[in-house]
Design an enzyme around this catalytic site. Structure first.
Site, PDB file in Angstrom:
ATOM      1  N   SER A 261      63.252  24.013 -44.109  1.00 48.87           N
ATOM      2  CA  SER A 261      63.284  22.547 -44.094  1.00 48.87           C
ATOM      3  C   SER A 261      63.569  22.023 -45.489  1.00 48.87           C
ATOM      4  CB  SER A 261      61.936  22.013 -43.633  1.00 48.87           C
ATOM      5  OG  SER A 261      60.966  22.269 -44.639  1.00 48.87           O
ATOM      6  N   LYS A 262      63.872  20.737 -45.532  1.00 42.48           N
ATOM      7  CA  LYS A 262      64.125  20.107 -46.824  1.00 42.48           C
ATOM      8  C   LYS A 262      62.903  20.269 -47.725  1.00 42.48           C
ATOM      9  CE  LYS A 262      64.532  15.728 -49.006  1.00 42.48           C
ATOM     10  NZ  LYS A 262      63.124  15.650 -49.364  1.00 42.48           N
ATOM     11  N   ARG A 263      61.721  20.192 -47.109  1.00 44.77           N
ATOM     12  CA  ARG A 263      60.493  20.323 -47.897  1.00 44.77           C
ATOM     13  C   ARG A 263      60.397  21.708 -48.559  1.00 44.77           C
ATOM     14  NH1 ARG A 263      56.026  19.267 -44.339  1.00 44.77           N
ATOM     15  NH2 ARG A 263      57.364  17.707 -43.359  1.00 44.77           N
ATOM     16  N   ASP A 266      62.446  21.555 -51.647  1.00 46.20           N
ATOM     17  CA  ASP A 266      61.754  20.824 -52.728  1.00 46.20           C
ATOM     18  C   ASP A 266      60.688  21.721 -53.356  1.00 46.20           C
ATOM     19  OD1 ASP A 266      63.242  18.669 -52.006  1.00 46.20           O
ATOM     20  OD2 ASP A 266      61.652  17.643 -50.892  1.00 46.20           O
TER      21      ASP A 266
END
Ligand code: GLU
Length: 506
Positions: A261-263, A266
Site C-alpha cells: 500500500s501507499k502507507r 511512506d
C-alpha cells in the site's frame, strides 16, 4: 493465433494516484494486445460521482504517456466505440437494467438508507440477499400493484441483481484455471443507483460487451465480483461472447505480508505511485517513481517481471522484446513481493544501457532545477557518458557530475592535510607550470606529464592521485581524474589546483 481481433481494456476509476499494481495491469493488457496485434482501450469508469477527484483522469493519461503505453482508443484518443467515459454513457445502461427486470433477473428495491442501516444494526453481517430480501421493501417482496404505486409516486429506488439462491457459477480464469463460486455467497448487488447512474458491476459488463472486449485482465481484488459479472453476461448477452478473464496476482509488501500500500511506501521510504500525486481533498502528497528518478524503460521492465518471466534467466527486456515474449500462461498465480532495491537495480542497468541522447533531457532538467545552467550540450553529453555507470537514480547525475559545471561546494582538505608536505606542494606548483604549457590538452597526455614529473620528483604517482582528485572534484569520487581534467579544460584545472593549494597551505 486468435480467431477475432484481440481487444483489451484498462478501466480505472479516476480516484487518486496510480499504484504500481495499476500500471502493471495496464502493462499486461498492453503487452497481450500488442503481442496479438490487437487494440488496447482505456475506459474511464467514473460512475461513482461521490468519488470524483479533480485531476485524477489527466494524471492517468500522463502516467500512460510517460510509460509509453499509448491507448488505441480512449476519451482522449477517440475511437469507434466512443464515448469512453462511463459518466457520458449514462443513458446506455438503463435499457440493460430494464431488460434484466423484465426477465426476472433484477428487481426494484425501495429501501431507504435509514432502513438499511437499521437492518445492519439488527442483523450481524447483514447482506441484501436471498435470505433477507423477502423481509425488505422491493419488487420481490411487494405485490405488482404495490410496486407500480411506488414507482408512480417517484419513490427513489435502486435496481438490484437477483442472485440465484442455489447455483454454481463457474468460469475459466487464464491464470487460475477453473474458478467456482456459489451464488449464495454473493449479495444482490446494486446495478442502477437512485441517481440513475449504473454501478461498476452493470457498466463493466455492458461496456465490455459494447466495446467488443475479448480479454479482461484486472487485479485479483476483483475476483469476488466475478460471479456477478459472469451472471450478468449470461443474462444479458449469452456466455459465448464473454471476454476471457484473468485476475492478476497482487503486488505484495517486501516481507510478503499482504498487499503493498501507499502507507508501506511512506513507512519504508520508497514510492508506490507511478508519478507524484497530491490528493486535492487532503493535500496528502506521495512521491512517484518518475520524480524519484526512474526511467520509464526501467519502471516498465521492473513491473513486467513482477509476476511474469519468459522462462529464461533474462531480466532486462525492451518493450519490443516484452511484446514479443509476453504470454499470459507465464504469469504467476501467487502474489509478487516488491523489492525496492531490485527496482533500483533495473534503473541502474537501464541508465547504463540507454544512449546518452535519451538521458539528456531529463537530466538537464534536474541540473537546471539545482540552478546549474547547461550551455554546452556537447560537453554535457560527454560528462553524462563518463558518469552514467555510477548512477542508479537520475538525481545521482547531479551529485556525480555537478563539479564539471561549477566549483565543488566543499573541498575535502581534511583528507589531504595529514599526508601533505613541501615536496607535494612543490610538485603541484610545477604541475601548474607544466599544464600551462601542455600543447595537447588531452587525458593521456595529461597523465603522462603527471607521471613523468612524479618520477622526477621521486614521489609515487599513486600518492598524488588522491589530492589531485580532491582538487578537481572536492571529494574522493567521480570518473577518471584525467578525463575530468580534459573536460573541464586547462584554465579550470589550473584554477582548481591553485585554489586547493591555497587552502591546504593555510
Ligand atoms: N473500475 C475498476 C477499477 O477501478 C475496473 C476493474 C475492471 O477492470 O474490471 O479497477
Amino acid at each position: 493465433m486468435m480467431d477475432k481481433k484481440v481487444r483489451v481494456r484498462f478501466a480505472p476509476s479516476p480516484t487518486g494516484g496510480l499504484h504500481l499494481g495499476g500500471v502493471r495491469t495496464v502493462l499486461f493488457n498492453y503487452l497481450f494486445a500488442k503481442h496479438f496485434g490487437g487494440d488496447f482501450i482505456l475506459r474511464i469508469e467514473d460512475t461513482d460521482q461521490t468519488r470524483f477527484v479533480e485531476g485524477a483522469e489527466d494524471y492517468i493519461f500522463e502516467c500512460l504517456k510517460w510509460c509509453g503505453l499509448t491507448p488505441d482508443e480512449s476519451p482522449l484518443h477517440g475511437g469507434p466505440y466512443a464515448p469512453y467515459r462511463q459518466s457520458e454513457r449514462k443513458e446506455i445502461y438503463r435499457q440493460y437494467a430494464e431488460q434484466l427486470l423484465k426477465d426476472g433477473h433484477a428487481y426494484y428495491a425501495f429501501d431507504t438508507p435509514e432502513e438499511l442501516d437499521a437492518k445492519r444494526k439488527e442483523i450481524p453481517n447483514f447482506q441484501y440477499n436471498h435470505q433477507h430480501r423477502l423481509a425488505l421493501r422491493n419488487s420481490v417482496s411487494l405485490t405488482e400493484t404495490e410496486t407500480a404505486k411506488l414507482l408512480e409516486k417517484n419513490v427513489p429506488y435502486v435496481i438490484r441483481i437477483k442472485m440465484p439462491d442455489n447455483e454454481e457459477v463457474r468460469f475459466t480464469d487464464m491464470i487460475r484455471g477453473e474458478v467456482n463460486f456459489h451464488s449464495s455467497q454473493t449479495d444482490d448487488k446494486v446495478l442502477l443507483k437512485a441517481d440513475g447512474m449504473p454501478t461498476y458491476h452493470l457498466a463493466v459488463v455492458v461496456d465490455d460487451y459494447l466495446m467488443k472486449i475479448t480479454h479482461a485482465f484486472r487485479g485479483e481484488e476483483w475476483l469476488p465480483s466475478a460471479p456477478v459479472h459472469v451472471l450478468l453476461w449470461k443474462y444479458l448477452f449469452g456466455l459465448e461472447n464473454m471476454p476471457h478473464w484473468a485476475h492478476l496476482p497482487l503486488i505484495l509488501k517486501p516481507d510478503g505480508n499482504g498487499k503493498l500500500s501507499k502507507r508501506d511506501g511512506d513507512r519504508l521510504g520508497f514510492p508506490v505511485f507511478a508519478m507524484n500525486w497530491t490528493d486535492p481533498r487532503t493535500n496528502d502528497f506521495a512521491q512517484g517513481f518518475r520524480e524519484r528518478g526512474f526511467l520509464p524503460e526501467a519502471f516498465v521492465n521492473m513491473l513486467a517481471v513482477l509476476g511474469w518471466n519468459d522462462g529464461s534467466e533474462q531480466e532486462i527486456f525492451t518493450m519490443t522484446e516484452l511484446i514479443q515474449k509476453f504470454s499470459m500462461d507465464r504469469v504467476h498465480k501467487g502474489g509478487a513481493k516488491f523489492d525496492y532495491e531490485k527496482a533500483k537495480w533495473f534503473n541502474h542497468e537501464w541508465i547504463k544501457r540507454l544512449p546518452v541522447s535519451s538521458l539528456l533531457l531529463p537530466v538537464k532538467r534536474l541540473f537546471e532545477e539545482q540552478g546549474i545552467a547547461i550551455d554546452d550540450e556537447e560537453m554535457f553529453a560527454k560528462v553524462l557518458e563518463l558518469v552514467k555507470d555510477r548512477c542508479t537514480l537520475l538525481p545521482d547525475f547531479v551529485q556525480q557530475a555537478s563539479f564539471f559545471f561549477k566549483l565543488p561546494e566543499t573541498i575535502d582538505i581534511a583528507s589531504i592535510k595529514p599526508k601533505w608536505d613541501d615536496k607535494k606542494n612543490q610538485f603541484f606548483m610545477e604541475l601548474i607550470r607544466a599544464y600551462e604549457l601542455t600543447t595537447l590538452w588531452q587525458h593521456d597526455e595529461l597523465e603522462k606529464e603527471l607521471k613523468e614529473m612524479a618520477a622526477a620528483h621521486q614521489i609515487k604517482s599513486g600518492e598524488l592521485m588522491a589530492p589531485f582528485r580532491i582538487m578537481l572534484v572536492g571529494g574522493k569520487f567521480g570518473p577518471g581524474v584525467f578525463d575530468i581534467a580534459e573536460i573541464i579544460g586547462r584554465e579550470e584545472t589550473i584554477a582548481r589546483i591553485k585554489h586547493t593549494l591555497q587552502l591546504v597551505n593555510l
